[in-house]
Design an enzyme around this catalytic site. Structure first.
Site, mmCIF file in Angstrom:
data_model
loop_
_atom_site.group_PDB
_atom_site.id
_atom_site.type_symbol
_atom_site.label_atom_id
_atom_site.label_comp_id
_atom_site.label_asym_id
_atom_site.label_seq_id
_atom_site.Cartn_x
_atom_site.Cartn_y
_atom_site.Cartn_z
ATOM 1 N N HIS A 1 0.822 -1.216 0.000
ATOM 2 C CA HIS A 1 0.000 0.000 0.000
ATOM 3 C C HIS A 1 0.855 1.264 0.000
ATOM 4 C CE1 HIS A 1 -2.764 -3.124 1.420
ATOM 5 N NE2 HIS A 1 -3.691 -2.406 0.835
ATOM 6 N N CYS B 1 -0.156 -8.135 0.393
ATOM 7 C CA CYS B 1 -1.432 -8.191 -0.322
ATOM 8 C C CYS B 1 -1.137 -8.291 -1.813
ATOM 9 C CB CYS B 1 -2.259 -6.944 0.008
ATOM 10 S SG CYS B 1 -4.028 -7.119 -0.291
#
Length: 783
Positions: A719, A751
């Protein structure tokens, strides 16, 4: 205490907040242009000002008042918790050079705190209560110097006033701000941010004074933490903090009226404290909670002096709802106070802008829906009913009731075959064999090395990929041409992974627009939107699908993509699916039956898909459940039922495979320790989790829990645009190995890589593999 007799009354109708990204994601595009260096700070500020002006005009046209503080000023460039942090000067010491002498940061500094830079990691990110919105976690310690470092909230009120609007400034309340914070790196062990409340309150007092001087009649302090029983703080300490905070804020001379908004549940034991406080208006979430009854005399007396704001319009979902029942709840509130107002239950940032902006949705389905603009209109209708009486809005109430009846009777809402299958389920459908037997079978079948490496699934979605998808939708290219382009991209991704040295290969998901929408487009019972964008975090937006009817799978969805990928490599390929809980959490789900019933329908559709993947020779299947923690109810009494159906639906989806087939799952931004038993009960063979941004804090929970299945704590925070160095990843892996037996440990990013660029992705993955080889060598394991 201030004399409130001359203060304007609270508006009869209002909302807690409104989407801030723009109907066409104008803010996202402007912010990302600023990050890329193609837009100046002044140009970004101008775009933001235009968006705020457009929002005010839109809300006024929908029925909210222009000058009665019914329109909230709830804009944010990135995140409302970050906004509160920079307002009160709570900047971590590693970012101190970004601030001037007054503690203020410019827009570039603001975004650097959110996204990180160089060796300076950004603020940690986690889910906002039980929603799919992510907030940035402030870092507070004894060294934090609280002060009014930013007056942006005052300037935005003055901007509105200059345009002829009297709005209501909004900021996260001081108690929630500290409860959502974490101890800074400099803080001693056991430090609790809430202990700094006495130093923070004067900053809020000063802010109230500044807003009063600017002419603000009301201010909204958001205190959703007061409804949650999942925050790690002694409850009596929290309630004492609430009492002290609002007693002190009430003493500010000439201050605006204080409206405390407490969405996402019922206030319960916080209600008497707020009732006894000097706040003038108090919201009740009457979608998640109910009208309080059986109040003691002191609480009843306190509430009778306040404006009670009934949150009867669901800000968390998109159904039109029962306006007759909503009006009934508002009339019940009149037993608590003679002054009642109507609002949304939460901010409308959780829903898209306008259902009338969806030309592809069937008219019948659209008649059942209410996006943000329709909900504002509903608030205005109910406010008129409060002012003028039930008969004045009878036509609108009847229309809403007719839409409910039409929805209940519509084809597809109930499917006899789907319901028969769920009713026939037996306990054996939810259970696999012993983990030890499966582990041995998978070791023999897969032959993976010590510290096996993989990614979570997606690779960067390039402009070429998005263009090809758009061209297919417009008929510019054929299905066969599109298939060829996607297969070429898959081969490129597989070759890249082979060259880097990853052990378990993914196909990169180029054909998928979104990890939920892709499945929604291929399952019966769903609809998708064109412009239904909702902010997830920062500039990241998603389009939640609409789950309106019984769910089934008409045909295989992913099998051809996975089997093609397996032809390109001798290494195991992971089939990639989104789990039933996450499909529910990241969709707008029907509200006419229990969530568990809907989850089992989705699980059976996924079970069929997994069976087909296994039959096609796919030996590893990942069923992502990043939302498992997100949906955990805020009230302890509701946990057992939720964990029963959520864990059960995952097991139902995955329990039909052979021992040799390895089931993975992925959880992101989940406080692992909170749901460790649930994660164990998922019975996945391997679980990957977010851990890089929190610097492996989670491994201590894993160690103390006795978790024995495979575990992949992330070593790359996707992120942030930062590329983690080899040394950083090595340190994270060594920290993980110090707490987790090496036989259990996997190496992976936090992720999926969809939102990252290829340059940073490749550099990061190379560093991860180099660090992994170094740690393997240090452990005496051959490469």
């Amino acid at each position: 205490m201030t004399d409130i007799t001359t203060r304007p009354g609270f508006p009869t109708g209002t909302i807690i907040g409104y989407p801030r990204i723009g109907r066409r994601r104008e803010l996202k595009k402007a912010v990302e242009s600023f990050w890329a260096g193609t837009t100046t700070a002044e140009e970004l500020e101008a775009t933001a000002a235009d968006l705020r002006a457009t929002t005010r005009d839109r809300l006024a046209n929908l029925g909210l008042g222009r000058t009665d503080a019914s329109i909230p000023e709830s804009f944010s460039f990135y995140d409302q918790v970050l906004d509160a942090a920079v307002t009160v000067g709570a900047i971590p010491s590693r970012f101190a050079p970004l601030a001037d002498e007054a503690g203020s940061v410019d827009l570039a500094g603001y975004f650097t705190i959110a996204r990180g830079e160089g060796d300076n990691a950004p603020l940690e990110m986690t889910k906002w209560f039980d929603s799919n919105y992510h907030y940035l976690v402030p870092e507070i310690g004894p060294e934090t110097r609280f002060r009014l470092a930013s007056d942006r909230i005052v300037r935005e009120f003055e901007e509105a006033k200059a345009a002829g609007y009297i709005t209501r400034p909004v900021i996260v309340g001081p108690v929630t701000f500290l409860l959502l914070s974490k101890a800074s790196d400099e803080a001693p062990d056991g430090f609790r941010p809430l202990t700094r409340l006495g130093d923070l309150i004067p900053v809020y007092q000063e802010l109230l004074s500044r807003l009063a001087a600017a002419g603000a009649p009301w201010v909204q302090l958001d205190e959703p933490a007061l409804v949650s029983e999942s925050i790690d703080e002694d409850r009596s300490t929290v309630l004492d903090a609430v009492a002290a905070t609002y007693a002190a804020l009430g003493e500010v001379d000439g201050r605006p009226g204080i409206f405390v908004a407490a969405p996402y549940g019922s206030l319960d034991d916080a209600l008497p404290v707020l009732a006894a406080s000097p706040v003038e208006a108090l919201s009740f979430d009457l979608v998640r909670g109910s009208v309080p009854t059986g109040l003691d005399a002191a609480t009843a007396s306190g509430l009778a002096t306040k404006t009670i704001v009934g949150g009867v319009i669901d800000g968390h979902n998109i159904w039109r709802g029962d306006l007759e029942a909503a009006f009934g709840k508002l009339t019940e509130l009149l037993a608590l106070s003679p002054v009642v107002a109507v609002s949304t239950s939460t901010s409308l940032l959780h829903v898209p802008h306008d259902v009338d902006d969806e030309p592809a949705l069937a008219d019948q389905l659209k008649s059942w829906l209410a996006f943000a603009d329709q909900k504002v209109a509903q608030v205005a209708t109910l406010a008129r009913g409060l002012d003028d009486g039930h008969d004045a809005i009878q036509e609108e109430l009847s229309a809403a009731s007719a839409a409910l009846a039409d929805r209940a009777a519509a084809p597809g809402v109930r499917d006899a075959a789907v319901r028969a299958r769920t009713e026939a389920l037996v306990p054996a459908d939810f259970s696999r064999g012993e983990y030890a037997d499966r582990l041995a079978a998978q070791d023999a079948a897969l032959g993976l090395p010590f510290l096996p490496t993989t990614t979570i699934g997606s690779f960067p979605q390039t402009g070429d990929i998005r263009r090809a998808r758009a061209q297919l939708a417009k008929g510019v290219i054929t299905e066969a041409e599109y298939l060829g382009l996607m297969q070429a991209e898959i081969k490129r991704v597989v070759d890249l992974q082979e060259e880097i040295g990853l052990d378990v290969i993914v196909h990169g998901e180029p054909e998928r627009n979104d990890m939920v929408q892709y499945f929604a487009e291929n399952l019966d019972g769903f609809a998708v939107t064109q412009n239904g964008w909702v902010q997830s975090y920062g500039s990241r937006c998603t389009r939640p699908s609409i789950l309106w009817g019984d769910v089934s799978r008409p045909a295989p969805i992913t099998v051809d993509w996975s089997t093609y990928t397996q032809t390109l490599t001798e290494k195991p390929v992971k089939g990639m699916l989104t789990g039933p809980v996450t499909i529910l959490a990241w969709s707008f789900v029907r509200d006419d039956q229990p969530l568990g019933d809907t989850a089992r329908q989705v699980a059976l559709a996924l079970r069929d898909e997994i069976a087909d993947l296994e039959a096609a020779g796919i030996r590893v299947v990942q069923v992502d459940e990043p939302a498992l923690r997100e949906l955990l109810p805020l009230k302890q009494a509701d946990h057992a039922d939720y964990l029963d159906w959520s864990v059960g639906s995952f097991r139902l989806a995955t329990a039909g495979v052979r021992d040799e087939t390895q089931i993975h799952t992925h959880l992101c931004y989940s406080e692992f320790g909170v749901v460790i038993d649930a994660i164990r009960n998922l019975d996945a063979d391997v679980t990957s989790i977010e851990a890089a941004r929190s610097r492996m804090e989670v491994v201590h929970d894993i160690q103390t829990s006795g978790f024995e299945h495979g575990i992949g704590p992330g070593v790359y925070d996707i992120h942030s645009p930062r590329v983690p160095s080899v040394a950083e990843v090595t340190e994270l892996l060594e920290t993980a190995l110090s707490a987790i037996p090496g036989r259990q440990l996997w190496v992976n990013p936090d992720c999926g890589l969809k939102t990252r660029g290829y340059d940073e992705t490749v550099a990061s993955l190379r560093n991860i593999l180099e660090a992994t080889r170094a740690v393997r060598s240090k452990a005496g394991v051959p490469a």
